[in-house]
Write an enzyme that holds these catalytic residues in place. Sequence first.
Site, short mmCIF file in Angstrom:
data_model
loop_
_atom_site.label_atom_id
_atom_site.label_comp_id
_atom_site.label_asym_id
_atom_site.label_seq_id
_atom_site.Cartn_x
_atom_site.Cartn_y
_atom_site.Cartn_z
N HIS A 85 0.86 -1.19 0.00
CA HIS A 85 0.00 0.00 0.00
C HIS A 85 0.90 1.24 0.00
CE1 HIS A 85 -2.85 3.04 1.24
NE2 HIS A 85 -3.81 2.22 0.87
N GLU A 157 -4.21 2.21 -7.40
CA GLU A 157 -4.57 3.32 -6.53
C GLU A 157 -3.65 4.51 -6.79
OE1 GLU A 157 -6.66 1.93 -2.75
OE2 GLU A 157 -4.54 1.65 -2.36
P1 PGA Z 1 -9.67 5.91 0.37
O1 PGA Z 1 -8.46 4.88 0.60
O2 PGA Z 1 -10.83 5.11 -0.16
O3 PGA Z 1 -9.94 6.47 1.74
O4 PGA Z 1 -9.20 6.93 -0.59
C1 PGA Z 1 -8.20 3.86 -0.30
C2 PGA Z 1 -6.98 3.10 0.16
O5 PGA Z 1 -6.05 3.70 0.67
O6 PGA Z 1 -6.92 1.88 0.01
#
Ligand code: PGA
Length: 232
Positions: A85, A157
């Site tokens: 992440h 992401e």
């Molecule tokens: P968020 O986070 O939906 O709060 O933007 C997503 C993540 O970090 O996996």
Amino acid sequence: MIIALNHKSNLEKEEYLKYLEDFSTIKTNHHLIVCPSFINLGQSNPDKIHLGSQNVSTYNSGAHTGEISVQQLKSYQVEYTIVGHSERRQEQKESLKEIHQKIIQLQKYDITPILCIGETKKEREEGKVEEILEKELLSATEGLTKEQKEKMIIAYEPIWSIGTGLIPSNKDIKKTISFIKKILPNTKVLYGGSVTEENIDIIKTISIIDGYLLGGLSLKIEKLKMLLKKLD
Ligand code: PGA
């Protein structure tokens, strides 16, 4: 669809127990994966929910103070683990090598890695999105068999989108996910970053997305229910 719920460092003991109670009222055909913090993980009933962890040690069990090994995760019937992440890449300085090692550990114990990849705002502005994602993907999957690659889940992401309320255009998300699927043709790809019960109406029209990784929204059961309803 696969919906991974990343609690991050949220929910104290009693809050998590209440969360589980509320979670049990969700009715959906989508595949929900609850990824609580480690301290809450042991309080979850793996017969009732699909459990994911937010990290795993690169080490096997043994003398590694403060680490959680893949064997321990397996014994709690953890089925998935979020790896790489962006918060860990940035705050814990997690390296490409460590991320690769974690994926190898998980594959050995048949736990599905949910590998997070994504570019910073600067990298996007410099036109380096594909270069960055390719580097992260190739490094993470080095030496894996075709079957092992297909068993992984990728979460795209964009770092600048996480927790900010900013989201790439559908055109950009589609382009990037197509690029990922060109490198890993039969691997599931999720989108993550500021997904809400409101903007899901727009994002869900991107048909090549296999699911979502939710951060903030994962903590709010009523909003999560609204989102799931819109995905039906
Ligand atoms: P968020 O986070 O939906 O709060 O933007 C997503 C993540 O970090 O996996």
